[in-house]
Design a protein around this motif. Structure first.
Motif: not given
Length: 281
Positions: A73-78, A47-57, A135-142
C-alpha cells in the motif's frame, strides 16, 4: 482450494518466474506510459512492488488491507502520488497495477488449479488498482486546491500607490473564500508598509449584490481595526443603480467613481495636496 493453499501456490509461481514476469510487467506499463518515465525508474518502481507483493502474499495471503500488505500500500501510494504530480491520467495510473493481471493470464495449457489461483489474484489486483485510483484522485484534488489558492493569490494583488496608501484592485467575482484572501493580504500589507489609507477598487467586479457588498464591508471593518481608513472606488453608474435598488447601505464608507478619485481623496486624508504632490509614490 483454500485461500492459504492458493496464496502459497501463487507465491511459488511468482518466485519461479520472477525475472520473466518482472520484465513483462515493465514492458507492458512502459508501452502505456509511452516513455514518459525512464525505463530504469519504472523498473525500480515495479520491481520493488513485485517484491512487496510476493512478501504480502506469503505472509498475509490475499488480505490486502492487512498489516502484511502495508509495504504494498505504501508503494502504491507513492506511485499514485507521483503519477498525479507528473500529469498522468487515471487510466495510465491504474494500468500500472492492472497490467500485472495480463502477464499472468492463464492459457489453454494452464491447470484448473492455476486458473483458480489466477482468478483470486485478479480480484486482489482489482482491489489494489481501486486503492491506487483513490489515492490518485485525492492527490489530484490536493493539487487542484493548491493551484486554486495560488491563482487567488495572483488575482488579488495589494499594491502601494503612494507613501501611506495601498490599493486592492479586484477583478472578477468576489466570494467568501476570495474575500478572506483579500482581507489577509490587505491587513498584512498594512502592517508591512505602515499605511493608513487603503483603497478597494471594484472596477473589475462585474456586479455587486448584497453578498458582495457584505464581503466588502467585512474587509473595510477589518482594515479599520488595523487603524486604516478605506475608500471603495470603481462605483460605475450601473453598480450605483443596483446598490440603490437593493437598498445596500455603505454607511460612512467613502465611495468614489474611479481609482484616481479615490487616490486623490486618500492623499488629502493623509495631508497631501494631490495638485502639488510628487516624487513619493
Amino acid at each position: 482450494m483454500a485461500d492459504k493453499a492458493m496464496s502459497v501456490r501463487l507465491v511459488e509461481l511468482l518466485t519461479e518466474q520472477r525475472k520473466a514476469l518482472g520484465s513483462a510487467w515493465v514492458d507492458a506499463v512502459s508501452r502505456t506510459l509511452r516513455g514518459r518515465i525512464s525505463e530504469a525508474e519504472l523498473d525500480r518502481e515495479l520491481q520493488e512492488l513485485f517484491t512487496a507483493l510476493v512478501e504480502g502474499l506469503r505472509q498475509g495471503g490475499f488480505d490486502w488491507q492487512g498489516e502484511d500488505f502495508a509495504e504494498v500500500r505504501a508503494l502504491l501510494t507513492e506511485l499514485s502520488r507521483n503519477r498525479a504530480r507528473q500529469g498522468f491520467t487515471t487510466t495510465e495510473t491504474a494500468t500500472s497495477v492492472l497490467a500485472f493481471k495480463a502477464i499472468l493470464a492463464p492459457t489453454t495449457d494452464s491447470s484448473a488449479e492455476d486458473i483458480t489461483v489466477y482468478l483470486q489474484l485478479s480480484q486482489l489486483m482489482d482491489a489494489l488498482a481501486l486503492f491506487t485510483m483513490e489515492v490518485y484522485a485525492r492527490t489530484r484534488e490536493e493539487l487542484i486546491s493548491a493551484q486554486s489558492e495560488q491563482l487567488l493569490e495572483l488575482s488579488t494583488p495589494v499594491v502601494k500607490l503612494w507613501d501611506g496608501v495601498v490599493a486592492v484592485p479586484l477583478v472578477g467575482t468576489l466570494d467568501s473564500i476570495r474575500t478572506q484572501v483579500v482581507m489577509e493580504k490587505l491587513l498584512q500589507t498594512l502592517v508591512d508598509t505602515g499605511s493608513e489609507q487603503a483603497i478597494i477598487d471594484i472596477t473589475g467586479v462585474p456586479a455587486v449584490d448584497t453578498e458582495v457588498a457584505q464581503h466588502l464591508l467585512k474587509t473595510v471593518v477589518a482594515a479599520r481595526l488595523m487603524g486604516a481608513e478605506c475608500t471603495i472606488s470603481g462605483i460605475r453608474p450601473q453598480i450605483a443603480q443596483t446598490i440603490v435598488a437593493l437598498g445596500i447601505q455603505f454607511g460612512d464608507i467613502v465611495t468614489k467613481a474611479t481609482l484616481a478619485d479615490a487616490l486623490k481623496h486618500a492623499l488629502r486624508r493623509g495631508g497631501v495636496d494631490p495638485m502639488t504632490a510628487g516624487g513619493r509614490p
